[in-house]
Write an enzyme that holds these catalytic residues in place. Structure first.
Site, mmCIF file in Angstrom:
data_model
loop_
_atom_site.group_PDB
_atom_site.id
_atom_site.type_symbol
_atom_site.label_atom_id
_atom_site.label_comp_id
_atom_site.label_asym_id
_atom_site.label_seq_id
_atom_site.Cartn_x
_atom_site.Cartn_y
_atom_site.Cartn_z
ATOM 1 N N LYS A 1 -15.448 -21.506 16.203
ATOM 2 C CA LYS A 1 -14.251 -21.525 15.337
ATOM 3 C C LYS A 1 -13.642 -20.133 15.190
ATOM 4 O O LYS A 1 -12.517 -19.995 14.710
ATOM 5 C CB LYS A 1 -14.614 -22.076 13.950
ATOM 6 C CG LYS A 1 -14.676 -23.593 13.935
ATOM 7 C CD LYS A 1 -14.736 -24.129 12.532
ATOM 8 C CE LYS A 1 -14.783 -25.652 12.544
ATOM 9 N NZ LYS A 1 -15.151 -26.175 11.232
ATOM 10 N N HIS B 1 -23.622 -23.524 15.014
ATOM 11 C CA HIS B 1 -22.922 -24.621 15.703
ATOM 12 C C HIS B 1 -21.400 -24.468 15.708
ATOM 13 O O HIS B 1 -20.736 -24.869 16.648
ATOM 14 C CB HIS B 1 -23.337 -25.995 15.133
ATOM 15 C CG HIS B 1 -22.732 -26.341 13.809
ATOM 16 N ND1 HIS B 1 -23.242 -25.874 12.622
ATOM 17 C CD2 HIS B 1 -21.658 -27.116 13.480
ATOM 18 C CE1 HIS B 1 -22.515 -26.351 11.626
ATOM 19 N NE2 HIS B 1 -21.550 -27.106 12.114
ATOM 20 N N HIS C 1 -22.534 -30.659 19.148
ATOM 21 C CA HIS C 1 -22.664 -31.329 17.846
ATOM 22 C C HIS C 1 -21.530 -32.304 17.541
ATOM 23 O O HIS C 1 -21.551 -32.986 16.530
ATOM 24 C CB HIS C 1 -22.794 -30.294 16.713
ATOM 25 C CG HIS C 1 -21.566 -29.492 16.457
ATOM 26 N ND1 HIS C 1 -21.239 -28.385 17.194
ATOM 27 C CD2 HIS C 1 -20.575 -29.633 15.539
ATOM 28 C CE1 HIS C 1 -20.101 -27.878 16.745
ATOM 29 N NE2 HIS C 1 -19.670 -28.626 15.733
HETATM 30 FE FE LIG Z 1 -17.885 -28.412 14.484
#
Ligand SMILES: [Fe+2]
Length: 413
Positions: free
Chosen positions: A277, A273, A329
């Site tokens: 990043k 998820h 999410h």
């Molecule tokens: Fe996140």
């Protein structure tokens, strides 16, 4: 009409009634006894033939059924069930060769239950079959020195006779052993040997596919786990975050009765998820304290980046929703989340689940700039968010799971 004449008329009548292939054999036989003997001979031959045809058509049917199953456990159970019936045996067992551990792992199908056992690869008749690659017919196991009585002792079963056949892969390596025990009538004969060999060749093809499928699945799972660990390592504050979120998400989903492929898809989406990043600058990701608006946008963009990264992976149809589930999410049922501001059912169920798990893990984790929130405080935060940030049904399932599993775990830390 005399007796002979009556018999002759009866014989004529039977000749007319029966197909030519049968009536031809009657010849000049006219007495009732002659006719009866002739016909009963034909019928008993016919009965034997019918049994053979029945077994062969069952075998063909099994071949079709096996080719449609790729899940190893399901396949093993299917083979066990079918082989027991086809071979008219009380029990059937399949042993798979585990080369690395030099063991044979197996599933036994009895009339009542499924038992799993493990044996050393070089022991017993099973081991002899796995190593020699030869079929072994054992009409009296207790008089065979190779017979390992341990399994009988462990399972409380008495083996009276058995037939053990190797399972080959396409490179002529033995991948397993199929064994049937205690024929319901008599002992296993040459015909049974031929039949189990045929069944074994059908089973081998399907088993090889299923083993390959299982290995691929394992590889995929480990790859996703490594990716998750790599994502978490990039952010100095979130070690183990993806793995924990995945565990909690799976726990919630199971509480909600989700299983099978949907659960598998959710697990992978949980692990991946935060993969977006990867694109977030370390200076922003590791910045202690408040972020300015631009930094906030930059960090929030990771959700969209998760989608951009995952959509490039050619997931199979059963995993096709992973990019969608993983990238949503941070959506809220109120529509105030990101990246798409979806509301209620527009947010995939998997995302609604990961969202709760993500927030709970974030607030209860250690950060250099604040203490971790205690269980009860975090729980009431999640409950307060029901209907606004979170799907209330997911919150209910989360509470059940958290009380059962997380409360004890957190107090033990
Ligand atoms: Fe996140």
């Amino acid at each position: 009409m005399g007796k002979d004449e009556a018999a002759e008329r009866l014989a004529d009548f039977i000749r007319e009634m029966l197909p030519e292939s049968i009536s031809k054999g009657l010849g000049q036989k006219n007495s009732a006894e002659d006719i009866r003997n002739h016909l009963s001979g034909i019928f008993s031959e016919n009965e034997q033939l019918q049994i053979k045809v029945g077994r062969l058509s069952e075998l063909i049917e099994i071949g079709y059924m096996l080719s449609g199953e790729v899940r190893l456990d399901n396949l093993l159970l299917l083979i066990l069930e079918k082989s027991k019936r086809l071979m008219n045996a009380e029990r059937s067992t399949i042993y798979l060769v585990d080369k690395e551990r030099e063991r044979l792992r197996s599933i036994i199908a009895t009339d009542l239950e499924i038992i799993r056992i493990e044996l050393p690869i070089d022991q017993g008749i099973t081991g002899a079959c796995a190593q020699s690659g030869k079929i072994i017919n054992t009409p009296d196991p207790y008089s065979d020195s190779r017979f390992d009585k341990k399994v009988d002792i462990e399972t409380g079963y008495v083996t009276k006779n058995m037939l053990t056949a190797p399972l080959w892969d396409k490179h002529n390596k033995v991948i397993g052993v199929m064994q049937v025990l205690n024929k319901r009538e008599g002992t296993f004969d040459k015909e049974d040997e031929r039949l189990i060999t045929l069944l074994g060749s059908f089973a081998s093809v399907s088993l090889e596919n299923a083993l390959l499928y299982e290995a691929q699945e394992k590889m995929l799972e480990m790859f996703f786990e490594s990716l998750a660990a790599a994502i978490d390592a990039k952010d100095p504050y979130t070690a183990g975050h993806s793995a924990r979120v995945t565990e909690i998400s799976v726990g919630i989903a199971e509480e909600m009765g989700i299983g099978g492929n949907e659960l598998r898809e959710l697990r992978y989406a949980g692990l991946l998820h935060d993969i977006g990043k990867i694109g977030v600058r370390d200076s922003v990701l590791g910045k202690p304290g408040r972020l300015d608006e631009a930094e906030m946008h930059h960090i929030q963009d990771h959700a969209h980046q998760t989608f951009e990264i995952l959509r490039r992976i050619p997931f199979t149809e059963s995993l096709a929703r992973i990019p969608d589930i993983a990238s949503h999410h941070h959506e809220k049922v109120s529509g105030k989340g990101y990246p798409d501001g979806l509301v209620w059912e527009e947010v995939p169920l998997g995302s609604r689940i990961i969202c709760v798990a993500d927030v709970f893990d974030a607030v209860t984790s250690n950060r250099p700039y604040r203490d971790p929130m205690p269980f009860d405080k975090a729980m009431s935060l999640v409950e307060k968010g029901a209907g606004e940030d979170f799907d209330p049904e997911v919150v209910v399932a989360f509470k059940r799971y958290a009380e059962r599993v997380l409360r004890g775990k957190m107090s033990a830390e």
